[in-house]
Design a protein around this motif. Structure first.
Motif, PDB file in Angstrom:
ATOM      1  N   UNK A 135      -1.926   6.883  -5.223  1.00 37.67           N
ATOM      2  CA  UNK A 135      -1.581   7.746  -4.085  1.00 37.67           C
ATOM      3  C   UNK A 135      -1.910   9.209  -4.358  1.00 37.67           C
ATOM      4  N   UNK A 136      -2.026   9.965  -3.291  1.00 40.76           N
ATOM      5  CA  UNK A 136      -2.032  11.422  -3.411  1.00 40.76           C
ATOM      6  C   UNK A 136      -0.586  11.819  -3.671  1.00 40.76           C
ATOM      7  N   UNK A 137      -0.379  12.762  -4.577  1.00 41.58           N
ATOM      8  CA  UNK A 137       0.981  13.162  -4.951  1.00 41.58           C
ATOM      9  C   UNK A 137       1.177  14.633  -4.620  1.00 41.58           C
ATOM     10  N   UNK A 138       2.180  14.911  -3.800  1.00 42.05           N
ATOM     11  CA  UNK A 138       2.600  16.277  -3.537  1.00 42.05           C
ATOM     12  C   UNK A 138       3.698  16.570  -4.549  1.00 42.05           C
ATOM     13  N   UNK A 139       3.521  17.611  -5.342  1.00 42.47           N
ATOM     14  CA  UNK A 139       4.386  17.831  -6.493  1.00 42.47           C
ATOM     15  C   UNK A 139       4.886  19.269  -6.533  1.00 42.47           C
ATOM     16  N   UNK A 140       6.186  19.397  -6.680  1.00 37.49           N
ATOM     17  CA  UNK A 140       6.797  20.699  -6.887  1.00 37.49           C
ATOM     18  C   UNK A 140       7.171  20.786  -8.360  1.00 37.49           C
ATOM     19  N   UNK A 141       6.695  21.815  -9.041  1.00 36.51           N
ATOM     20  CA  UNK A 141       6.978  21.982 -10.467  1.00 36.51           C
ATOM     21  C   UNK A 141       7.932  23.155 -10.642  1.00 36.51           C
ATOM     22  N   UNK A 142       9.013  22.901 -11.343  1.00 38.49           N
ATOM     23  CA  UNK A 142      10.007  23.933 -11.633  1.00 38.49           C
ATOM     24  C   UNK A 142       9.807  24.443 -13.044  1.00 38.49           C
ATOM     25  N   UNK A 143       9.276  25.645 -13.168  1.00 41.96           N
ATOM     26  CA  UNK A 143       8.989  26.214 -14.474  1.00 41.96           C
ATOM     27  C   UNK A 143      10.117  27.025 -15.069  1.00 41.96           C
ATOM     28  N   UNK A 144      11.174  27.259 -14.302  1.00 52.95           N
ATOM     29  CA  UNK A 144      12.277  28.071 -14.797  1.00 52.95           C
ATOM     30  C   UNK A 144      13.030  27.388 -15.925  1.00 52.95           C
ATOM     31  N   UNK A 145      13.566  28.191 -16.812  1.00 51.54           N
ATOM     32  CA  UNK A 145      14.316  27.667 -17.959  1.00 51.54           C
ATOM     33  C   UNK A 145      15.484  26.784 -17.517  1.00 51.54           C
ATOM     34  N   UNK A 146      16.140  27.152 -16.419  1.00 52.87           N
ATOM     35  CA  UNK A 146      17.278  26.371 -15.943  1.00 52.87           C
ATOM     36  C   UNK A 146      16.869  24.977 -15.460  1.00 52.87           C
ATOM     37  N   UNK A 147      15.560  24.750 -15.294  1.00 56.64           N
ATOM     38  CA  UNK A 147      15.051  23.440 -14.887  1.00 56.64           C
ATOM     39  C   UNK A 147      14.222  22.770 -15.979  1.00 56.64           C
ATOM     40  N   UNK A 148      14.268  23.293 -17.192  1.00 54.74           N
ATOM     41  CA  UNK A 148      13.565  22.653 -18.297  1.00 54.74           C
ATOM     42  C   UNK A 148      12.196  23.209 -18.613  1.00 54.74           C
ATOM     43  N   UNK A 149      11.797  24.298 -17.951  1.00 53.04           N
ATOM     44  CA  UNK A 149      10.521  24.970 -18.234  1.00 53.04           C
ATOM     45  C   UNK A 149       9.312  24.034 -18.150  1.00 53.04           C
ATOM     46  N   UNK A 150       9.233  23.255 -17.091  1.00 57.31           N
ATOM     47  CA  UNK A 150       8.105  22.354 -16.879  1.00 57.31           C
ATOM     48  C   UNK A 150       6.852  23.191 -16.617  1.00 57.31           C
ATOM     49  N   UNK A 151       5.743  22.796 -17.209  1.00 58.35           N
ATOM     50  CA  UNK A 151       4.492  23.531 -17.018  1.00 58.35           C
ATOM     51  C   UNK A 151       3.430  22.636 -16.397  1.00 58.35           C
ATOM     52  N   UNK A 152       2.428  23.284 -15.829  1.00 57.79           N
ATOM     53  CA  UNK A 152       1.280  22.550 -15.287  1.00 57.79           C
ATOM     54  C   UNK A 152       0.633  21.711 -16.383  1.00 57.79           C
ATOM     55  N   UNK A 153       0.527  22.258 -17.586  1.00 56.55           N
ATOM     56  CA  UNK A 153      -0.083  21.536 -18.700  1.00 56.55           C
ATOM     57  C   UNK A 153       0.700  20.256 -19.032  1.00 56.55           C
ATOM     58  N   UNK A 154       2.028  20.320 -18.995  1.00 50.65           N
ATOM     59  CA  UNK A 154       2.840  19.133 -19.261  1.00 50.65           C
ATOM     60  C   UNK A 154       2.551  18.040 -18.234  1.00 50.65           C
ATOM     61  N   UNK A 183       0.845  -1.187   0.000  1.00 52.13           N
ATOM     62  CA  UNK A 183       0.000   0.000   0.000  1.00 52.13           C
ATOM     63  C   UNK A 183       0.886   1.244   0.000  1.00 52.13           C
ATOM     64  N   UNK A 184       0.523   2.214  -0.799  1.00 51.57           N
ATOM     65  CA  UNK A 184       1.186   3.516  -0.810  1.00 51.57           C
ATOM     66  C   UNK A 184       0.083   4.563  -0.842  1.00 51.57           C
ATOM     67  N   UNK A 185       0.054   5.432   0.166  1.00 51.15           N
ATOM     68  CA  UNK A 185      -1.000   6.441   0.271  1.00 51.15           C
ATOM     69  C   UNK A 185      -0.600   7.791  -0.313  1.00 51.15           C
ATOM     70  N   UNK A 186       0.698   8.108  -0.242  1.00 51.44           N
ATOM     71  CA  UNK A 186       1.141   9.430  -0.679  1.00 51.44           C
ATOM     72  C   UNK A 186       2.553   9.359  -1.244  1.00 51.44           C
ATOM     73  N   UNK A 187       2.831  10.288  -2.151  1.00 50.25           N
ATOM     74  CA  UNK A 187       4.164  10.440  -2.732  1.00 50.25           C
ATOM     75  C   UNK A 187       4.509  11.928  -2.722  1.00 50.25           C
TER      76      UNK A 187
END
Length: 142
Positions: A84-103, A56-60
């Motif tokens: 699981x419920x996932x707690x997620x930190x998204x790094x949108x800065x160019x130096x981190x690959x410009x990850x977006x919520x849409x991605x 069982x895994x409840x959260x990540x």
């Protein structure tokens, strides 16, 4: 990681003035004027490789400095098994690959049980915090 390669290269940064560690490592190879960059190879693993190790895994929590998409893809079976419920930190800065919520939402949309991405804090233009939770409607159909 996503399992496409067994080795990942991470870029570590050190302060030019002090030589000390200067923040996070990342899979994105960006140059930073006040930092010395050192690339280090690591054995890459996926959460899917550990799917049989848990009942069982409840959260990540995912805080991977620009590798969010790789982690989600490499955990697809793991997430589909445990929802699981996932707690997620998204790094949108160019130096981190410009990850977006849409991605992130596009990857979450490929799972058997759809996930809803809810903002917790959008405190800087390049850093956002979310909770991704299985859709109740999707769980009812499971």
């Amino acid at each position: 990681m996503d399992g496409s390669d067994s080795v990942a290269t991470l870029r570590h940064y050190f302060c030019r003035r002090t030589g000390e560690g200067a923040g996070s490592s990342t899979t994105v190879k960006s140059e930073r004027p006040n930092r010395i960059a050192v690339d280090v190879k690591y054995e890459a693993v996926r959460l899917d490789d550990f799917i049989h190790d848990y009942d069982e895994v409840d959260a990540m929590k995912i805080d991977v400095e620009g590798a969010e998409i790789l982690v989600l893809k490499g955990a697809k079976n793991f997430i589909e098994k445990f929802n699981p419920i996932i707690f997620l930190e998204i790094h949108g800065g160019e130096q981190f690959g410009s990850i977006t919520r849409q991605m992130v939402e596009e990857v979450l949309g490929t799972f058997k049980v759809p996930y809803e991405l809810r903002p917790i804090e959008l405190h800087r233009s390049s850093l956002e915090y979310y909770i991704a939770a299985p859709s109740k409607k999707g769980l009812e159909n499971d």
